[in-house]
Design a protein around this motif. Structure first.
Motif, mmCIF file in Angstrom:
data_model
loop_
_atom_site.group_PDB
_atom_site.id
_atom_site.type_symbol
_atom_site.label_atom_id
_atom_site.label_comp_id
_atom_site.label_asym_id
_atom_site.label_seq_id
_atom_site.Cartn_x
_atom_site.Cartn_y
_atom_site.Cartn_z
ATOM 1 N N THR A 1 11.727 -6.027 -0.111
ATOM 2 C CA THR A 1 11.360 -4.651 -0.447
ATOM 3 C C THR A 1 11.523 -4.453 -1.945
ATOM 4 O OG1 THR A 1 12.207 -3.926 1.707
ATOM 5 C CG2 THR A 1 11.800 -2.222 0.061
ATOM 6 N N ARG A 2 10.536 -3.806 -2.540
ATOM 7 C CA ARG A 2 10.565 -3.542 -3.977
ATOM 8 C C ARG A 2 10.479 -2.033 -4.205
ATOM 9 N NH1 ARG A 2 6.469 -6.791 -7.827
ATOM 10 N NH2 ARG A 2 7.740 -8.471 -6.961
ATOM 11 N N ARG A 3 11.127 -1.551 -5.254
ATOM 12 C CA ARG A 3 11.026 -0.143 -5.638
ATOM 13 C C ARG A 3 10.069 0.007 -6.814
ATOM 14 N NH1 ARG A 3 14.623 3.933 -4.094
ATOM 15 N NH2 ARG A 3 16.277 3.257 -2.680
ATOM 16 N N VAL A 4 9.103 0.891 -6.678
ATOM 17 C CA VAL A 4 8.185 1.228 -7.752
ATOM 18 C C VAL A 4 8.157 2.748 -7.859
ATOM 19 C CG1 VAL A 4 5.850 1.022 -8.661
ATOM 20 C CG2 VAL A 4 6.787 -0.809 -7.225
ATOM 21 N N ASP A 5 8.533 3.275 -9.005
ATOM 22 C CA ASP A 5 8.597 4.734 -9.189
ATOM 23 C C ASP A 5 9.426 5.395 -8.079
ATOM 24 O OD1 ASP A 5 7.074 4.582 -11.468
ATOM 25 O OD2 ASP A 5 5.180 4.994 -10.441
ATOM 26 N N ASN A 6 10.529 4.733 -7.734
ATOM 27 C CA ASN A 6 11.461 5.222 -6.710
ATOM 28 C C ASN A 6 10.849 5.249 -5.310
ATOM 29 O OD1 ASN A 6 14.186 5.868 -6.382
ATOM 30 N ND2 ASN A 6 13.711 8.041 -6.101
ATOM 31 N N ILE A 7 9.774 4.500 -5.115
ATOM 32 C CA ILE A 7 9.146 4.365 -3.797
ATOM 33 C C ILE A 7 9.394 2.945 -3.307
ATOM 34 C CG2 ILE A 7 6.967 4.391 -2.515
ATOM 35 C CD1 ILE A 7 5.893 6.316 -4.644
ATOM 36 N N ARG A 8 9.864 2.814 -2.066
ATOM 37 C CA ARG A 8 10.072 1.486 -1.498
ATOM 38 C C ARG A 8 8.752 0.944 -0.945
ATOM 39 N NH1 ARG A 8 14.448 4.305 1.022
ATOM 40 N NH2 ARG A 8 16.484 3.750 0.176
ATOM 41 N N LEU A 9 8.496 -0.338 -1.201
ATOM 42 C CA LEU A 9 7.334 -1.009 -0.636
ATOM 43 C C LEU A 9 7.762 -2.379 -0.110
ATOM 44 C CD1 LEU A 9 6.057 0.355 -3.627
ATOM 45 C CD2 LEU A 9 4.085 0.042 -2.136
ATOM 46 N N ASP A 10 7.341 -2.675 1.108
ATOM 47 C CA ASP A 10 7.635 -3.979 1.703
ATOM 48 C C ASP A 10 6.518 -4.945 1.318
ATOM 49 O OD1 ASP A 10 9.983 -3.114 3.040
ATOM 50 O OD2 ASP A 10 8.765 -2.265 4.651
ATOM 51 N N HIS A 11 6.815 -5.837 0.391
ATOM 52 C CA HIS A 11 5.777 -6.738 -0.104
ATOM 53 C C HIS A 11 5.859 -8.132 0.515
ATOM 54 C CE1 HIS A 11 9.239 -7.439 -2.701
ATOM 55 N NE2 HIS A 11 8.715 -8.602 -3.076
ATOM 56 N N GLY A 12 6.793 -8.321 1.451
ATOM 57 C CA GLY A 12 6.878 -9.568 2.201
ATOM 58 C C GLY A 12 6.445 -9.318 3.633
ATOM 59 N N LEU A 13 7.334 -9.570 4.567
ATOM 60 C CA LEU A 13 7.041 -9.302 5.972
ATOM 61 C C LEU A 13 6.870 -7.793 6.167
ATOM 62 C CD1 LEU A 13 6.966 -10.942 8.719
ATOM 63 C CD2 LEU A 13 9.273 -10.037 9.095
ATOM 64 N N PRO A 14 5.690 -7.335 6.623
ATOM 65 C CA PRO A 14 5.473 -5.891 6.689
ATOM 66 C C PRO A 14 6.077 -5.217 7.908
ATOM 67 C CG PRO A 14 3.482 -7.048 7.320
ATOM 68 C CD PRO A 14 4.459 -8.099 6.889
#
Length: 323
Positions: A42-55
């Motif tokens: 999981t990565r944070r971009v602009d304080n938003i979490r995004l799952d960029h591996g296993l969705p």
């Protein structure tokens, strides 16, 4: 001196370390990254979490069935609708049987942190060399730290294991056929996003670029106008060693706009997964590497079957020390 050092804090390594600790071994778990979980990422971009591996998390066997009950009881999972399609036109993506998987509102990395809550993990430790002494292993890390252990378990993608063992394992050359499919994972943020489909994750078998399209913003509260797109092997392979992924990003975004008639994103970030999915596997739970001192390899490349196989491999590697 440590009884067992486990290298790799993905699902295989975490379950291996857990099992060894329960058996009474002194265990140390190391990972080259600052985070843990491998593709539970999981990565944070602009304080938003995004799952960029296993969705998403799915039940693939007895281990994941047991863990799913545990994670649901801890309020770490919520239902998530997945559609699989072998067609490449959006009209076809409005029909078909939806499967219920699970997503993690706090991000997929939260699952790894939960599972490893009782394990001490040494992060940012990149193993660069193994040395066999008379009665123990010496492990040398990129940060110049040195660790001594009676047994080493390598819970990593096999292509990362091979350079470490090729000098002293008689089995290293025999396993040259083990391989992985790469993938690119593109995270996208929009001013607004309206995709009216019954699914939250779309899996495509035959698309020239897209393997998965994930409405990742629907996992969080409040929801965000974000997408995650993961690519097929052939597309990723063409950019695997490129210095810049700008061209890949532009091609994915253009194809998304043409497919869904959506506006350009406000921002994007891309991640290259060199070892996204095992392609040719060992078909054995773990591999004892035939060295004079105990050295074992495990991971999702042993059994395949995604997260289920990774967990089973880690547990089997741990149990091999007492069987």
């Amino acid at each position: 001196m440590i009884d067992v050092v486990v290298i790799g804090a993905g699902l295989a390594g975490i379950h291996c370390a857990q099992s060894l600790s329960k058996q009474g071994f002194s265990v140390a778990l190391f990972d080259k990254s600052r985070g843990i979980g491998g593709r539970l990422a999981t990565r944070r971009v602009d304080n938003i979490r995004l799952d960029h591996g296993l969705p998403s998390w799915e039940i693939l066997g007895e281990h994941t069935a047991k863990l799913t009950k545990q994670l649901l009881a801890a309020d770490m999972l919520q239902p998530w609708l997945v559609l699989e399609s072998d067609e490449n036109i959006p009209a076809a993506w409005r029909r078909g049987e939806l499967k219920t998987h699970f997503m993690a509102p706090d991000g997929m990395t939260a699952i790894a942190k939960f599972l490893a809550s009782e394990i001490t993990i040494h992060r940012a430790h990149h193993l660069v060399e193994l040395k066999a002494e008379s009665d123990h292993w010496q492990l040398l890390f990129q940060n110049e730290s040195v660790v001594l252990a009676r047994t080493v378990i390598l819970a990593m993608p096999y292509p990362q294991i091979q350079p470490l063992i090729e000098e002293f394992s008689p089995l290293s050359k025999r396993l040259d056929g083990i391989s992985y499919e790469p993938s690119l994972s593109l995270m996208l943020g929009y001013a607004s996003l309206s995709l009216d489909f019954p699914w939250q994750e779309l899996r495509l078998d035959n698309h020239p670029i897209f393997r998965k399209i994930i409405l990742d913003g629907q996992k969080r509260s409040p929801q965000s106008a974000t997408l995650v797109v993961q690519t097929h092997e052939d597309f990723a392979q063409s950019y695997l060693d490129a210095e810049s992924l700008d061209a890949a990003t532009a091609q994915i975004i253009e194809t998304l706009q043409n497919t869904f008639d959506i506006t350009p994103p406000l921002w994007s970030q891309i991640h290259r997964w060199r070892y996204a999915l095992p392609k040719n596997i060992l078909n054995c739970p773990y591999l004892a590497l035939g060295t004079s001192l105990p050295l074992i390899a495990c991971g999702d490349w042993c059994l395949g079957n995604g997260i289920e196989g990774a967990i089973a491999s880690g547990i089997a590697a741990a149990e091999s020390l007492t069987n």
